[in-house]
Structure formats: C-alpha cells, structure tokens
Design an enzyme around this catalytic site. Structure first.
Site, mmCIF file in Angstrom:
data_model
loop_
_atom_site.group_PDB
_atom_site.id
_atom_site.type_symbol
_atom_site.label_atom_id
_atom_site.label_comp_id
_atom_site.label_asym_id
_atom_site.label_seq_id
_atom_site.Cartn_x
_atom_site.Cartn_y
_atom_site.Cartn_z
ATOM 1 N N GLU A 261 79.884 142.174 -26.966
ATOM 2 C CA GLU A 261 79.678 142.040 -25.520
ATOM 3 C C GLU A 261 80.590 140.943 -25.005
ATOM 4 O OE1 GLU A 261 74.786 142.690 -25.332
ATOM 5 O OE2 GLU A 261 75.699 140.985 -24.335
ATOM 6 N N GLU A 312 72.287 146.164 -13.534
ATOM 7 C CA GLU A 312 70.985 146.638 -14.013
ATOM 8 C C GLU A 312 69.889 145.860 -13.284
ATOM 9 O OE1 GLU A 312 70.986 147.492 -18.481
ATOM 10 O OE2 GLU A 312 72.776 146.234 -18.241
ATOM 11 N N LYS A 315 66.817 144.005 -15.178
ATOM 12 C CA LYS A 315 67.001 142.982 -16.211
ATOM 13 C C LYS A 315 66.291 141.695 -15.812
ATOM 14 C CE LYS A 315 70.077 142.407 -19.112
ATOM 15 N NZ LYS A 315 71.242 141.986 -19.916
ATOM 16 N N GLU A 321 72.149 138.029 -14.475
ATOM 17 C CA GLU A 321 71.980 139.067 -15.495
ATOM 18 C C GLU A 321 71.979 140.467 -14.903
ATOM 19 O OE1 GLU A 321 71.862 138.781 -18.754
ATOM 20 O OE2 GLU A 321 71.903 136.587 -18.853
#
Length: 341
Positions: A261, A312, A315, A321
């Site tokens: 990542e 997202e 999250k 995030e």
C-alpha cells in the site's frame, strides 16, 4: 558515432520500458456507495491496471468471480480476525479450498496473512497467530501444488520501526523483534517476500520540519544524508530502505519487499489536498516503475500497490482514511496524467 549513440539511447529506453514494473491498486470495499464489483474489474481492465489487492474474501466473492479469466494478478488478504482460526491446519486447508482453489481461473499472486499486526497497536491481540497462520496457509498452498505461483506473506508497516533516520540506523522496536524475527526467518527459508505498507503522508505528519517537498518527490537535491554515504531526496525511498535495514538486522537482508500500500489523501487533514495527492501518486508511479530502485537497493523496479481505488465512506479512524481514492465514484480518474502501465 552520433548514430551509434542514438541507437544506444533508444535501446536503453526500450530496455527500461520492458523492465518497467506494472502498478497495482488496492480495491477496498469499505463503502456503501461504491461501483459494483464487476464494474470495478472492468475499470481495471479498461485502464490497464494489471494487479489488484483485495482484503477480505468474505466481502469479495463477487470480485473474485468477476476476476475469473482476466489475468489480473491478485493479492488476497486474510483479515486479522480470521488469523486465530487458521492456526489449525485443517481450517487453513479449508480457507485455501474456499478462497483460492475454488477460483481456479483467478491469477492469484500473493496471500497477505494479516495486515499491520503490531504488539503496540490495536491489533496486538493477533500477534501470536500471524506466523502459525502463515505457515499453515503456506502448507496448504504447497499441498495444492501452487507454491510456485502464490507467495504467502504478511503486510507490515513503518510503525514497527524506530531510529528510521537516517535509514541505515533503522531497527524493529524492542518488543516487536520477538514477533517479527521468526516471520522473517520463515520468509527467508521459503524464498518469500515481505509486504510493507509505506506512507510518506504519515511520515510527513510526524516530521517536525513538515518537509512537504521531501514527501512528494519534489525536493531538489539531498534532504537526508546517511552516514553510510547514501543520500535521500524523497521520503518514500528513506522509509523503504529503513524497512530493509531493520530486516537485515534480523537476518532478512535478502528478503524482497513488495510495497503493498502507498497513497496520499485528498482531504480530511493537514496536507491532504487534491494537488498534493495527485503530485504524490504521479511521482510515485514514475519512481517505482523505473529501474532506479532506492539508494540502498539500486537498479531495481519496486512492485507497488496504490491505495486506493475509491474513497471509502465507511472507513474508521481519522477523516483522511476516507479520502485515498484515485478514481471518483463515477469511475473517472481524479488525477490527470496518472498512468498504470
């Protein structure tokens, strides 16, 4: 002579293109507004993205079905909350049957057994389960005759390290060494890579000097000189070489690191802007696809997975995030000039 030099230059450029490392993208599903699994796989194909990381097969069955026959290389995860059950070999065999063998037309490349398990974070309760689960999954993969194709590892992160600047001084934290040392030994014995999540964004947040250019690959010249003679002009290389240095101290100097990542948020916190995110992703791709490597590991491409495909909205954690996506929910690339192959 001029024509020979031109021919040589063209040959070098051609070899660099041949050697260029394809870019992967992480396909997280922590959202209630994401495109369908089939649409996402189609988007990977249309954009020439040839590697995908997925995190939880229980949430990714439709993705696995859509991946069948595409030849997209897949890194599949074992969630942390599944690790304890996989310390039983029979359960590990069942996991491999249900999530790997069942999808025989999916091009699996890695199994990430656990993500960012650390004696010092909220995942500390899983520490004792990571290595036994890795061993059992590897045994199951080997028993199925797939160990030449699928590599078993675990995804670590920079939070396991200390003394990271300069990078050559880096070590695993004292109470991490008993956890990570046997894992590195297992990887060495089975010729397997380490996976590492590398985030210069978080390094930038922790930098008292707040050197944004160093984190975005835009610094001019050396920012961090190492006392071994190596020089660092970007934080990504420094963080990756810090992982290599720490591994070497526990016997893993020849264990390759795959960057599982890396990304930069576009909103939600300090330095999190679309301009900074676009700059980071584009410069990261250009850097890792070349054959320059890092100061300590020169002349190699760096296999890297961008985080992430979409924002997202479910999250947890900091607001940032939720904002690492490189595509909008309408499946448009957010950052002009970002390429993957």
């Amino acid at each position: 002579m001029a024509s020979k030099l031109l021919l040589l230059g063209l040959l070098v450029n051609l070899l660099m293109l041949i050697d260029a490392e394809p870019i992967g993208v992480c396909n997280g599903r922590n959202g209630n507004n994401l495109p369908s699994e089939q649409d996402v796989v189609t988007l990977f194909q249309n954009k020439g993205i040839s590697r995908m990381r997925i995190y939880d097969p229980n949430q990714s069955q439709a993705t696995l079905e859509a991946l069948g026959g595409t030849n997209i290389e897949v890194m599949i995860g074992v969630p942390n909350d599944a690790l304890q059950s996989l310390t039983d070999q029979n359960d590990a065999n069942t996991w491999v049957n249900n999530n790997i063998i069942k999808y025989s037309n999916v091009n699996f490349k890695y199994i990430a057994v656990g993500n960012e398990v650390d004696p010092n974070n909220e995942n500390r309760g899983y520490v004792d389960f990571v290595l036994p689960a890795m061993q059992n999954i590897h045994n199951a993969i080997k028993g199925a005759g797939l160990d030449g194709q699928i590599k078993v590892s675990t995804a670590t992160y920079t939070g396991l390290l200390e003394n990271t600047s300069p990078p050559s001084h880096s070590v695993f934290k004292g109470n991490v060494q008993g956890f990570i040392g046997p894992i590195v030994k297992f990887l060495v014995e089975n010729n397997l890579p380490m996976l590492a999540n590398i985030y210069p964004y978080f390094g930038y947040l922790g930098d008292p000097n707040k050197n944004l250019q160093y984190a975005l690959f835009t610094a001019q010249g050396t920012v961090v000189p190492d006392d071994n003679g190596l020089q660092y002009s970007n934080l990504f290389d420094a963080m990756l070489d810090a992982h290599y240095a720490a591994q070497a101290r526990v016997g893993g100097e020849n264990v390759e690191i795959v960057v599982s990542e890396s990304g930069w948020p576009s909103e939600g916190g300090e330095g999190a802007t679309p301009d900074n995110a676009g700059t980071y992703y584009k410069n990261l791709v250009e850097h890792v696809r070349g054959a320059t490597g890092t100061p300590a590991k020169q002349g190699i491409s760096i296999e890297t997975y961008l985080f992430a495909m979409f924002d997202e909205n479910l999250k947890g954690g900091a607001e940032t995030e939720k904002h690492f996506g490189i595509f909008s929910l309408s499946q448009q690339l957010k950052y002009d000039g970002l390429t993957f192959n």
